[in-house]
Write a protein that holds these residues in place. Structure first.
Motif, PDB file in Angstrom:
ATOM      1  N   HIS A 326      26.094  33.439  40.580  1.00  0.00           N
ATOM      2  CA  HIS A 326      27.553  33.484  40.640  1.00  0.00           C
ATOM      3  C   HIS A 326      28.043  34.055  41.968  1.00  0.00           C
ATOM      4  O   HIS A 326      27.376  34.916  42.558  1.00  0.00           O
ATOM      5  CB  HIS A 326      28.113  34.380  39.521  1.00  0.00           C
ATOM      6  N   PHE A 327      29.197  33.580  42.392  1.00  0.00           N
ATOM      7  CA  PHE A 327      29.966  34.277  43.413  1.00  0.00           C
ATOM      8  C   PHE A 327      31.025  35.109  42.690  1.00  0.00           C
ATOM      9  O   PHE A 327      31.859  34.561  41.962  1.00  0.00           O
ATOM     10  CB  PHE A 327      30.653  33.311  44.375  1.00  0.00           C
ATOM     11  N   ILE A 328      30.963  36.428  42.883  1.00  0.00           N
ATOM     12  CA  ILE A 328      31.917  37.352  42.266  1.00  0.00           C
ATOM     13  C   ILE A 328      32.366  38.332  43.333  1.00  0.00           C
ATOM     14  O   ILE A 328      31.541  38.876  44.080  1.00  0.00           O
ATOM     15  CB  ILE A 328      31.283  38.114  41.080  1.00  0.00           C
ATOM     16  N   SER A 329      33.655  38.559  43.421  1.00  0.00           N
ATOM     17  CA  SER A 329      34.214  39.468  44.423  1.00  0.00           C
ATOM     18  C   SER A 329      34.502  40.816  43.770  1.00  0.00           C
ATOM     19  O   SER A 329      35.397  40.933  42.930  1.00  0.00           O
ATOM     20  CB  SER A 329      35.495  38.876  45.017  1.00  0.00           C
ATOM     21  N   TRP A 330      33.718  41.832  44.170  1.00  0.00           N
ATOM     22  CA  TRP A 330      33.837  43.162  43.587  1.00  0.00           C
ATOM     23  C   TRP A 330      34.451  44.139  44.578  1.00  0.00           C
ATOM     24  O   TRP A 330      34.363  43.966  45.788  1.00  0.00           O
ATOM     25  CB  TRP A 330      32.461  43.704  43.186  1.00  0.00           C
ATOM     26  N   ASP A 331      35.034  45.201  44.017  1.00  0.00           N
ATOM     27  CA  ASP A 331      35.368  46.359  44.834  1.00  0.00           C
ATOM     28  C   ASP A 331      34.083  47.103  45.175  1.00  0.00           C
ATOM     29  O   ASP A 331      33.034  46.879  44.577  1.00  0.00           O
ATOM     30  CB  ASP A 331      36.314  47.298  44.069  1.00  0.00           C
ATOM     31  N   ASN A 332      34.143  47.992  46.142  1.00  0.00           N
ATOM     32  CA  ASN A 332      32.993  48.818  46.500  1.00  0.00           C
ATOM     33  C   ASN A 332      33.391  50.289  46.472  1.00  0.00           C
ATOM     34  O   ASN A 332      34.145  50.735  47.323  1.00  0.00           O
ATOM     35  CB  ASN A 332      32.487  48.436  47.889  1.00  0.00           C
ATOM     36  N   PRO A 333      32.917  51.065  45.489  1.00  0.00           N
ATOM     37  CA  PRO A 333      31.985  50.666  44.415  1.00  0.00           C
ATOM     38  C   PRO A 333      32.674  49.783  43.382  1.00  0.00           C
ATOM     39  O   PRO A 333      33.908  49.804  43.276  1.00  0.00           O
ATOM     40  CB  PRO A 333      31.566  52.008  43.820  1.00  0.00           C
ATOM     41  N   PRO A 334      31.904  49.022  42.599  1.00  0.00           N
ATOM     42  CA  PRO A 334      32.505  48.083  41.653  1.00  0.00           C
ATOM     43  C   PRO A 334      33.318  48.787  40.574  1.00  0.00           C
ATOM     44  O   PRO A 334      32.943  49.850  40.084  1.00  0.00           O
ATOM     45  CB  PRO A 334      31.291  47.380  41.040  1.00  0.00           C
ATOM     46  N   GLN A 336      35.550  48.065  36.746  1.00  0.00           N
ATOM     47  CA  GLN A 336      35.206  47.383  35.496  1.00  0.00           C
ATOM     48  C   GLN A 336      35.376  45.879  35.610  1.00  0.00           C
ATOM     49  O   GLN A 336      34.598  45.096  35.067  1.00  0.00           O
ATOM     50  CB  GLN A 336      36.085  47.909  34.356  1.00  0.00           C
ATOM     51  N   HIS A 337      36.398  45.421  36.358  1.00  0.00           N
ATOM     52  CA  HIS A 337      36.689  43.988  36.491  1.00  0.00           C
ATOM     53  C   HIS A 337      36.566  43.571  37.953  1.00  0.00           C
ATOM     54  O   HIS A 337      36.956  44.320  38.847  1.00  0.00           O
ATOM     55  CB  HIS A 337      38.089  43.668  35.982  1.00  0.00           C
ATOM     56  N   PRO A 338      36.067  42.367  38.211  1.00  0.00           N
ATOM     57  CA  PRO A 338      36.064  41.846  39.582  1.00  0.00           C
ATOM     58  C   PRO A 338      37.456  41.342  39.979  1.00  0.00           C
ATOM     59  O   PRO A 338      38.354  41.268  39.147  1.00  0.00           O
ATOM     60  CB  PRO A 338      35.064  40.697  39.509  1.00  0.00           C
ATOM     61  N   HIS A 339      37.602  40.980  41.236  1.00  0.00           N
ATOM     62  CA  HIS A 339      38.850  40.408  41.721  1.00  0.00           C
ATOM     63  C   HIS A 339      39.032  38.994  41.162  1.00  0.00           C
ATOM     64  O   HIS A 339      38.056  38.255  40.984  1.00  0.00           O
ATOM     65  CB  HIS A 339      38.836  40.317  43.246  1.00  0.00           C
ATOM     66  N   TYR A 340      40.256  38.597  40.932  1.00  0.00           N
ATOM     67  CA  TYR A 340      40.541  37.194  40.643  1.00  0.00           C
ATOM     68  C   TYR A 340      40.477  36.415  41.958  1.00  0.00           C
ATOM     69  O   TYR A 340      41.010  36.855  42.981  1.00  0.00           O
ATOM     70  CB  TYR A 340      41.914  37.038  40.001  1.00  0.00           C
ATOM     71  N   LEU A 341      39.823  35.256  41.919  1.00  0.00           N
ATOM     72  CA  LEU A 341      39.617  34.455  43.123  1.00  0.00           C
ATOM     73  C   LEU A 341      40.804  33.531  43.356  1.00  0.00           C
ATOM     74  O   LEU A 341      41.397  33.007  42.410  1.00  0.00           O
ATOM     75  CB  LEU A 341      38.333  33.639  42.989  1.00  0.00           C
ATOM     76  N   THR A 342      41.130  33.324  44.629  1.00  0.00           N
ATOM     77  CA  THR A 342      42.253  32.479  45.024  1.00  0.00           C
ATOM     78  C   THR A 342      41.799  31.525  46.125  1.00  0.00           C
ATOM     79  O   THR A 342      40.625  31.505  46.516  1.00  0.00           O
ATOM     80  CB  THR A 342      43.429  33.327  45.525  1.00  0.00           C
ATOM     81  N   VAL A 343      42.750  30.759  46.643  1.00  0.00           N
ATOM     82  CA  VAL A 343      42.457  29.838  47.742  1.00  0.00           C
ATOM     83  C   VAL A 343      41.910  30.588  48.949  1.00  0.00           C
ATOM     84  O   VAL A 343      41.089  30.054  49.708  1.00  0.00           O
ATOM     85  CB  VAL A 343      43.725  29.041  48.100  1.00  0.00           C
ATOM     86  N   ASP A 344      42.326  31.821  49.135  1.00  0.00           N
ATOM     87  CA  ASP A 344      41.840  32.612  50.267  1.00  0.00           C
ATOM     88  C   ASP A 344      40.336  32.869  50.194  1.00  0.00           C
ATOM     89  O   ASP A 344      39.715  33.203  51.211  1.00  0.00           O
ATOM     90  CB  ASP A 344      42.578  33.955  50.328  1.00  0.00           C
ATOM     91  N   ASP A 345      39.752  32.737  49.008  1.00  0.00           N
ATOM     92  CA  ASP A 345      38.313  32.976  48.841  1.00  0.00           C
ATOM     93  C   ASP A 345      37.480  31.711  48.934  1.00  0.00           C
ATOM     94  O   ASP A 345      36.253  31.763  48.759  1.00  0.00           O
ATOM     95  CB  ASP A 345      38.058  33.633  47.477  1.00  0.00           C
ATOM     96  N   ARG A 358      33.452  33.302  39.510  1.00  0.00           N
ATOM     97  CA  ARG A 358      34.373  33.903  38.579  1.00  0.00           C
ATOM     98  C   ARG A 358      34.998  35.123  39.245  1.00  0.00           C
ATOM     99  O   ARG A 358      34.446  35.630  40.205  1.00  0.00           O
ATOM    100  CB  ARG A 358      33.677  34.259  37.256  1.00  0.00           C
ATOM    101  N   LYS A 359      36.189  35.594  38.779  1.00  0.00           N
ATOM    102  CA  LYS A 359      37.024  35.075  37.725  1.00  0.00           C
ATOM    103  C   LYS A 359      38.167  34.296  38.351  1.00  0.00           C
ATOM    104  O   LYS A 359      38.555  34.551  39.477  1.00  0.00           O
ATOM    105  CB  LYS A 359      37.666  36.202  36.931  1.00  0.00           C
ATOM    106  N   PHE A 360      38.744  33.374  37.544  1.00  0.00           N
ATOM    107  CA  PHE A 360      39.893  32.605  37.991  1.00  0.00           C
ATOM    108  C   PHE A 360      41.025  32.762  36.985  1.00  0.00           C
ATOM    109  O   PHE A 360      40.794  32.801  35.773  1.00  0.00           O
ATOM    110  CB  PHE A 360      39.536  31.120  38.099  1.00  0.00           C
ATOM    111  N   HIS A 361      42.241  32.853  37.505  1.00  0.00           N
ATOM    112  CA  HIS A 361      43.398  32.741  36.630  1.00  0.00           C
ATOM    113  C   HIS A 361      43.473  31.312  36.096  1.00  0.00           C
ATOM    114  O   HIS A 361      43.035  30.360  36.750  1.00  0.00           O
ATOM    115  CB  HIS A 361      44.692  33.073  37.389  1.00  0.00           C
ATOM    116  N   ARG A 362      44.038  31.162  34.919  1.00  0.00           N
ATOM    117  CA  ARG A 362      44.165  29.835  34.325  1.00  0.00           C
ATOM    118  C   ARG A 362      44.991  28.933  35.233  1.00  0.00           C
ATOM    119  O   ARG A 362      46.090  29.285  35.660  1.00  0.00           O
ATOM    120  CB  ARG A 362      44.818  29.935  32.947  1.00  0.00           C
ATOM    121  N   ASP A 363      44.427  27.750  35.513  1.00  0.00           N
ATOM    122  CA  ASP A 363      45.101  26.723  36.328  1.00  0.00           C
ATOM    123  C   ASP A 363      45.534  27.246  37.691  1.00  0.00           C
ATOM    124  O   ASP A 363      46.548  26.810  38.240  1.00  0.00           O
ATOM    125  CB  ASP A 363      46.310  26.149  35.575  1.00  0.00           C
TER     126      ASP A 363
END
Length: 436
Positions: A326-334, A336-345, A358-363
């Motif tokens: 998976h590609f997952i965008s985390w804070d450092n340190p991580p 509980q939840h990763p970042h929601y991914l957008t076009v910028d990612d 992951r994760k993506f907002h619906r639609d």
């Protein structure tokens, strides 16, 4: 060799005692048989003799050889032998909760291939109407109906985030796949907020060349801060005994680390081999059940249960590849939840070479861009592959006409995935003993 000789002598002695009383008439055929056998061996020896030029001496042997050669060259056409390994089958679990019905449909279409199997689950928090809508969607789709490889769990489970009911739900789906869905090679668990970055033809093509016993599971025994915040506390998951979703709650008492097995932790998302999934369900040495009972009071047990089982099982501990794919965008340190991914990612997702993100907002608009640029998927359609032989003109669904489902048409995604897998299996990253 000595044992074989002793066995042979014992057998001869036994036969001698058993037949000692035979009459002389039983020996009448022995001498003619011996003479006949010697004559046959002599003729066979002559038939194999060749001249100094390498041609057979006996004419009958030469004539047979010539006739066979002419027959082969004139009558038979050589059948080309494919060097390509057969494509594997992937078994997917796609799980969601309230409001995830449409996202589950979209993720299913983005992952669909006729060779694969799919289990869909909306937990008990989703309304009966939402689950019925998902079931009707699967039942009405002609593609799913034709191949019968998509199943919806009708009797929904109550799944508590961070609780052991998430593990129970995964095991439930795995048990259904083992019992009802025939032969498959890997089990991949995803949520409705996951999305693929490669086509299934890309994935199946790359996985065709992998040993079928590999398990892609991000794991470590260095649990760090999780020792104090997850291993020591004792939690209760209300989903085990209530019919309404609530958060887990803590017991005041704390516990020490187990001594019967070593704890491992990692990502909750994984690709597991069929043999290991079969082991977790049947648990013939009882380790999976023992570990499951321990993790029933463990916070975020999906991030530790399978990891601890596989790394404490002698049969499977050397089959792990340390990645969740998976590609997952985390804070450092991580957090509980990763970042929601957008076009910028988008560029970072592609450059990661990962097959999922992951994760993506619906639609979210980034999903449309992934469909257009990476999957070639039209709205409401499955991702086209080698099995789709229909026209694309005027927005027509190419998968409306179905060809050979074993034909793969890998694209640029397969090259990215090849790069990732080659790196994961390199001498620097893949060691004979992964569970350390």
């Amino acid at each position: 060799m000595k044992k074989l000789k002793n066995y042979y002598m014992h057998l001869r002695h036994h036969q001698h005692q058993h037949h000692h009383s035979s009459s002389s008439t039983e020996r009448r055929w022995v001498f003619p048989l011996a003479i006949g056998s010697m004559l046959s061996l002599f003729l066979l020896f002559l038939a194999t003799l060749t001249s100094p030029e390498g041609t057979p001496i006996l004419p009958f042997y030469r004539s047979v050889t010539t006739t066979y050669s002419v027959f082969v060259e004139s009558k038979l056409r050589p059948i080309p032998i494919s060097t390509l390994p057969p494509p594997p089958r992937i078994a997917y679990l796609i799980s969601g909760s309230v409001g995830d019905g449409n996202a589950t449909k979209r993720t299913l279409l983005s992952l669909y291939h006729p060779r694969n199997y799919y289990i869909l689950h909306l937990d008990l928090e989703a309304s009966p109407q939402e689950r019925l809508d998902l079931k009707d969607f699967v039942r009405r789709c002609g593609l799913f109906k034709r191949f019968g490889n998509v199943k919806v769990i009708s009797k929904a489970n109550l799944v508590t985030y961070r609780g052991p009911t998430m593990v129970a739900n995964t095991l439930h789906a795995a048990a259904i796949l083992l019992r009802e869905c025939g032969d498959w090679d890997w089990f991949i668990n995803l949520s409705a907020s996951d999305y693929p970055l490669v086509t299934q033809d890309d994935l199946l093509h790359t996985f065709s060349y992998l040993p079928r016993d590999l398990n892609f599971i991000d794991h470590t025994s260095d649990i760090g801060w999780k020792d104090h915040q997850r291993a020591r506390p004792i939690i209760i998951d209300p989903g085990l005994y209530m019919n309404k979703k609530q958060d887990v709650f803590w017991v005041t008492q704390r516990r020490s680390r187990p001594t019967a097995f070593k704890l491992f932790t990692g990502s909750a998302w994984m690709a597991l081999s069929r043999s290991f999934v079969d082991y977790t369900i049947w648990g013939w040495d009882n380790l999976p059940r023992t570990v499951l009972m321990y993790y029933s009071n463990f916070i975020s047990s999906p991030e530790g249960y399978f990891h601890t089982v596989i790394c404490n099982a002698q049969e499977f501990r050397n089959t792990t590849v340390n990645s969740d794919l998976h590609f997952i965008s985390w804070d450092n340190p991580p957090k509980q939840h990763p970042h929601y991914l957008t076009v910028d990612d988008m560029h970072r997702m592609v450059d990661s070479n990962a097959p999922f993100a992951r994760k993506f907002h619906r639609d979210d608009p980034v999903l449309d861009r992934i469909d257009a640029e990476l999957l070639s998927r039209g709205p409401g359609m499955a991702v086209p592959g080698g099995w789709c032989i229909g026209s694309r003109e005027n927005g027509t669904d190419p998968c409306s006409v179905i060809g050979d489902t074993t034909v793969l048409r890998p694209g640029p995604g397969s090259k990215r995935l090849d790069t990732l897998i080659s790196s994961l299996l390199s001498n620097e990253n893949f060691r004979p003993r992964q569970c350390v």
